[in-house]
Write a protein that holds these residues in place. Structure first.
Motif, PDB file in Angstrom:
ATOM      1  N   THR A 219       0.857  -1.173   0.000  1.00 40.54           N
ATOM      2  CA  THR A 219       0.000   0.000   0.000  1.00 40.54           C
ATOM      3  C   THR A 219       0.899   1.231   0.000  1.00 40.54           C
ATOM      4  OG1 THR A 219      -1.706  -1.170   1.262  1.00 40.54           O
ATOM      5  CG2 THR A 219      -1.843   1.237   1.177  1.00 40.54           C
ATOM      6  N   LEU A 220       0.718   2.071  -1.018  1.00 38.16           N
ATOM      7  CA  LEU A 220       1.545   3.258  -1.185  1.00 38.16           C
ATOM      8  C   LEU A 220       0.695   4.509  -0.994  1.00 38.16           C
ATOM      9  CD1 LEU A 220       3.521   2.186  -4.405  1.00 38.16           C
ATOM     10  CD2 LEU A 220       4.073   1.702  -2.006  1.00 38.16           C
ATOM     11  N   ARG A 221       1.360   5.583  -0.570  1.00 39.06           N
ATOM     12  CA  ARG A 221       0.680   6.877  -0.436  1.00 39.06           C
ATOM     13  C   ARG A 221       1.518   7.918  -1.159  1.00 39.06           C
ATOM     14  NH1 ARG A 221       0.666   7.434   4.812  1.00 39.06           N
ATOM     15  NH2 ARG A 221      -1.367   6.434   5.166  1.00 39.06           N
ATOM     16  N   HIS A 222       0.971   8.446  -2.234  1.00 35.64           N
ATOM     17  CA  HIS A 222       1.678   9.433  -3.050  1.00 35.64           C
ATOM     18  C   HIS A 222       1.068  10.814  -2.825  1.00 35.64           C
ATOM     19  CE1 HIS A 222       3.355  11.400  -6.609  1.00 35.64           C
ATOM     20  NE2 HIS A 222       4.175  10.354  -6.749  1.00 35.64           N
ATOM     21  N   PRO A 223       1.876  11.838  -2.631  1.00 32.62           N
ATOM     22  CA  PRO A 223       1.310  13.159  -2.321  1.00 32.62           C
ATOM     23  C   PRO A 223       0.446  13.736  -3.428  1.00 32.62           C
ATOM     24  CG  PRO A 223       3.675  13.307  -2.768  1.00 32.62           C
ATOM     25  CD  PRO A 223       3.345  11.853  -2.630  1.00 32.62           C
ATOM     26  N   ASP A 224       0.633  13.285  -4.663  1.00 34.91           N
ATOM     27  CA  ASP A 224      -0.136  13.840  -5.784  1.00 34.91           C
ATOM     28  C   ASP A 224      -1.413  13.075  -6.096  1.00 34.91           C
ATOM     29  OD1 ASP A 224       1.756  15.880  -6.251  1.00 34.91           O
ATOM     30  OD2 ASP A 224       2.999  14.500  -7.428  1.00 34.91           O
ATOM     31  N   VAL A 225      -1.441  11.758  -5.779  1.00 34.93           N
ATOM     32  CA  VAL A 225      -2.590  10.950  -6.215  1.00 34.93           C
ATOM     33  C   VAL A 225      -3.212  10.139  -5.084  1.00 34.93           C
ATOM     34  CG1 VAL A 225      -1.803  10.830  -8.596  1.00 34.93           C
ATOM     35  CG2 VAL A 225      -1.068   9.078  -6.969  1.00 34.93           C
ATOM     36  N   GLY A 226      -2.711  10.263  -3.876  1.00 27.49           N
ATOM     37  CA  GLY A 226      -3.331   9.607  -2.748  1.00 27.49           C
ATOM     38  C   GLY A 226      -2.829   8.190  -2.489  1.00 27.49           C
ATOM     39  N   ALA A 259      -4.633   5.995 -10.047  1.00 23.10           N
ATOM     40  CA  ALA A 259      -3.439   6.739  -9.642  1.00 23.10           C
ATOM     41  C   ALA A 259      -2.373   6.693 -10.732  1.00 23.10           C
ATOM     42  CB  ALA A 259      -2.886   6.156  -8.339  1.00 23.10           C
ATOM     43  N   PHE A 260      -2.190   5.521 -11.324  1.00 22.72           N
ATOM     44  CA  PHE A 260      -1.195   5.385 -12.388  1.00 22.72           C
ATOM     45  C   PHE A 260      -1.585   6.237 -13.611  1.00 22.72           C
ATOM     46  CE2 PHE A 260       0.832   0.990 -11.279  1.00 22.72           C
ATOM     47  CZ  PHE A 260       1.416   1.559 -10.160  1.00 22.72           C
ATOM     48  N   GLN A 261      -2.882   6.288 -13.920  1.00 25.52           N
ATOM     49  CA  GLN A 261      -3.328   7.094 -15.056  1.00 25.52           C
ATOM     50  C   GLN A 261      -3.040   8.570 -14.812  1.00 25.52           C
ATOM     51  OE1 GLN A 261      -7.443   5.882 -15.230  1.00 25.52           O
ATOM     52  NE2 GLN A 261      -7.025   4.134 -16.581  1.00 25.52           N
ATOM     53  N   LEU A 262      -3.266   9.036 -13.593  1.00 28.38           N
ATOM     54  CA  LEU A 262      -2.976  10.434 -13.258  1.00 28.38           C
ATOM     55  C   LEU A 262      -1.483  10.716 -13.314  1.00 28.38           C
ATOM     56  CD1 LEU A 262      -5.446  10.969 -10.265  1.00 28.38           C
ATOM     57  CD2 LEU A 262      -5.589  12.021 -12.535  1.00 28.38           C
ATOM     58  N   LEU A 263      -0.685   9.802 -12.761  1.00 31.92           N
ATOM     59  CA  LEU A 263       0.768  10.010 -12.746  1.00 31.92           C
ATOM     60  C   LEU A 263       1.341  10.020 -14.161  1.00 31.92           C
ATOM     61  CD1 LEU A 263       1.822   7.719  -9.751  1.00 31.92           C
ATOM     62  CD2 LEU A 263       1.945  10.215  -9.833  1.00 31.92           C
ATOM     63  N   SER A 264       0.767   9.202 -15.037  1.00 35.50           N
ATOM     64  CA  SER A 264       1.316   9.080 -16.392  1.00 35.50           C
ATOM     65  C   SER A 264       1.164  10.352 -17.207  1.00 35.50           C
ATOM     66  CB  SER A 264       0.653   7.909 -17.119  1.00 35.50           C
ATOM     67  OG  SER A 264      -0.712   8.181 -17.365  1.00 35.50           O
ATOM     68  N   VAL A 265       0.194  11.208 -16.860  1.00 32.93           N
ATOM     69  CA  VAL A 265      -0.019  12.438 -17.643  1.00 32.93           C
ATOM     70  C   VAL A 265       0.563  13.659 -16.960  1.00 32.93           C
ATOM     71  CG1 VAL A 265      -2.080  11.516 -18.736  1.00 32.93           C
ATOM     72  CG2 VAL A 265      -2.313  12.824 -16.607  1.00 32.93           C
ATOM     73  N   MET A 266       1.123  13.480 -15.779  1.00 34.21           N
ATOM     74  CA  MET A 266       1.757  14.607 -15.096  1.00 34.21           C
ATOM     75  C   MET A 266       3.111  14.909 -15.725  1.00 34.21           C
ATOM     76  SD  MET A 266       0.952  13.954 -11.057  1.00 34.21           S
ATOM     77  CE  MET A 266      -0.723  14.063 -10.434  1.00 34.21           C
ATOM     78  N   PRO A 267       3.502  16.176 -15.759  1.00 41.95           N
ATOM     79  CA  PRO A 267       4.827  16.507 -16.311  1.00 41.95           C
ATOM     80  C   PRO A 267       5.934  15.969 -15.410  1.00 41.95           C
ATOM     81  CG  PRO A 267       3.831  18.434 -15.281  1.00 41.95           C
ATOM     82  CD  PRO A 267       2.770  17.374 -15.307  1.00 41.95           C
ATOM     83  N   THR A 268       7.038  15.558 -16.026  1.00 42.54           N
ATOM     84  CA  THR A 268       8.186  15.042 -15.261  1.00 42.54           C
ATOM     85  C   THR A 268       9.049  16.218 -14.833  1.00 42.54           C
ATOM     86  OG1 THR A 268       9.342  14.713 -17.345  1.00 42.54           O
ATOM     87  CG2 THR A 268       8.245  12.793 -16.398  1.00 42.54           C
ATOM     88  N   THR A 269       8.684  16.786 -13.683  1.00 43.75           N
ATOM     89  CA  THR A 269       9.387  17.977 -13.182  1.00 43.75           C
ATOM     90  C   THR A 269      10.359  17.651 -12.070  1.00 43.75           C
ATOM     91  OG1 THR A 269       7.570  18.386 -11.634  1.00 43.75           O
ATOM     92  CG2 THR A 269       7.483  19.495 -13.775  1.00 43.75           C
ATOM     93  N   SER A 270      10.488  16.361 -11.727  1.00 47.54           N
ATOM     94  CA  SER A 270      11.386  15.977 -10.635  1.00 47.54           C
ATOM     95  C   SER A 270      12.821  16.339 -10.981  1.00 47.54           C
ATOM     96  CB  SER A 270      11.288  14.467 -10.380  1.00 47.54           C
ATOM     97  OG  SER A 270      12.196  14.086  -9.379  1.00 47.54           O
ATOM     98  N   THR A 271      13.577  16.788  -9.975  1.00 41.90           N
ATOM     99  CA  THR A 271      14.969  17.204 -10.190  1.00 41.90           C
ATOM    100  C   THR A 271      15.963  16.208  -9.677  1.00 41.90           C
ATOM    101  OG1 THR A 271      14.941  18.415  -8.083  1.00 41.90           O
ATOM    102  CG2 THR A 271      14.358  19.648 -10.073  1.00 41.90           C
ATOM    103  N   HIS A 272      15.506  15.101  -9.086  1.00 42.86           N
ATOM    104  CA  HIS A 272      16.505  14.163  -8.565  1.00 42.86           C
ATOM    105  C   HIS A 272      17.024  13.272  -9.669  1.00 42.86           C
ATOM    106  CE1 HIS A 272      13.589  10.906  -8.561  1.00 42.86           C
ATOM    107  NE2 HIS A 272      12.813  11.518  -7.718  1.00 42.86           N
ATOM    108  N   ASP A 273      17.982  12.401  -9.312  1.00 48.74           N
ATOM    109  CA  ASP A 273      18.748  11.654 -10.325  1.00 48.74           C
ATOM    110  C   ASP A 273      18.015  10.397 -10.799  1.00 48.74           C
ATOM    111  OD1 ASP A 273      19.022  10.467  -7.865  1.00 48.74           O
ATOM    112  OD2 ASP A 273      21.103   9.844  -8.162  1.00 48.74           O
TER     113      ASP A 273
END
Length: 278
Positions: A219-226, A259-273
């Motif tokens: 069970t995962l909890r993601h700040p953007d999709v719950g 959740a995966f559908q929402l994440l897949s359309v979000m822009p990849t703005t992460s700055t980590h490696d």
């Protein structure tokens, strides 16, 4: 005769004479290397090597097999096969730095846009992620190593809803995958970082639980999709011995699929490696 002897003889016949590091003369009645040439390259006596081929010696050491594998220019898979024939445990070499994932594997991961896929090496360093996995791991400051993400990154405590279960399983998996590399510098450096940074990791590590991951739920909890539940499978990668392909999947119609559908359309703005491949 023995299977190991037959195998060595076949590989000797297929070996290239042109690759010999010393001059060779005399007429060759059959293709490939002579027994004395293989013995010289491997640093063993001609009599010992002859007994191996003839099946009169069936228990070579790992050091002898490594030398013969180098002499005969065996592939990774041929080397593993030789070890199996000799009833020895084969340990693939752990590179000084994590190696990039095989291109065939990364293409396969790209074809699964509905699943979060990533590749772990024996120390659970993440060597590749597909786009969805990159999006899923956005809460973390770095995706260098899965165990560090669980224990040393504050995001781990909220990302994994049952954090203690995830932590216990992660350490047991690290024991299972890294145990054969106990003497390597990379393993020691990782363990030093983890034990100095987390007393709970140090406690779990001393318990010596050894449980490789195969199939489970998290069970995962993601700040953007719950919050959502994923099924995951960890599969051995034959093209990269010692590596695992981990696939986080979602049941149709589930919160995880949404959740995966929402994440897949979000822009990849992460700055980590991230090691995103698609």
């Amino acid at each position: 005769m023995s299977e190991l002897g037959d195998f060595l003889r076949a590989k000797r016949a297929a070996a290239s004479v042109e690759a010999l590091p010393f001059p060779s003369s005399g007429r060759r009645r059959v293709p490939g290397l002579r027994r004395d040439e293989v013995a010289l390259l491997a640093g063993v006596s001609v009599d010992y090597y002859t007994r191996l081929e003839q099946g009169r010696e069936t228990n070579p050491s790992a050091q002898v097999l490594d030398a013969l594998a180098h002499s005969l220019d065996l592939t990774v898979h041929e080397r593993r096969y030789a070890y199996e024939l000799a009833q020895l445990v084969w340990v693939p070499e752990l590179p000084q730095t994590p190696e990039l994932a095989d291109t065939t594997l990364t293409r396969l991961m790209e074809r699964w846009p509905g699943a979060a896929c990533f590749v772990l090496d024996p120390l659970l360093d993440i060597v590749a992620t597909n786009r969805l996995a990159t999006q899923m791991f956005r809460p973390f400051a770095t995706t260098r190593n899965l165990v560090e993400m669980v224990f040393l990154d504050p995001a781990g405590r909220t990302f994994y809803v049952d954090w203690e279960r995830a932590a216990t399983g992660c350490v047991a998996n690290l024991r299972a995958t890294s145990g054969l590399y106990a003497g390597t510098a990379r393993r020691k450096e990782l363990l030093d970082r983890l034990t100095s940074g987390s007393t709970y990791f140090a406690e779990l590590w001393t318990a010596h639980e050894v449980v490789p991951k195969t199939h489970d739920q998290k069970t995962l909890r993601h700040p953007d999709v719950g919050e959502f539940v994923i099924d995951f499978d960890a599969l051995e990668v034959s093209a990269m011995p010692g590596h695992q392909l981990v696939v986080y999947g979602a049941e149709p119609g589930s919160a995880a699929e949404r959740a995966f559908q929402l994440l897949s359309v979000m822009p990849t703005t992460s700055t980590h490696d991230d090691l995103v491949i698609g």
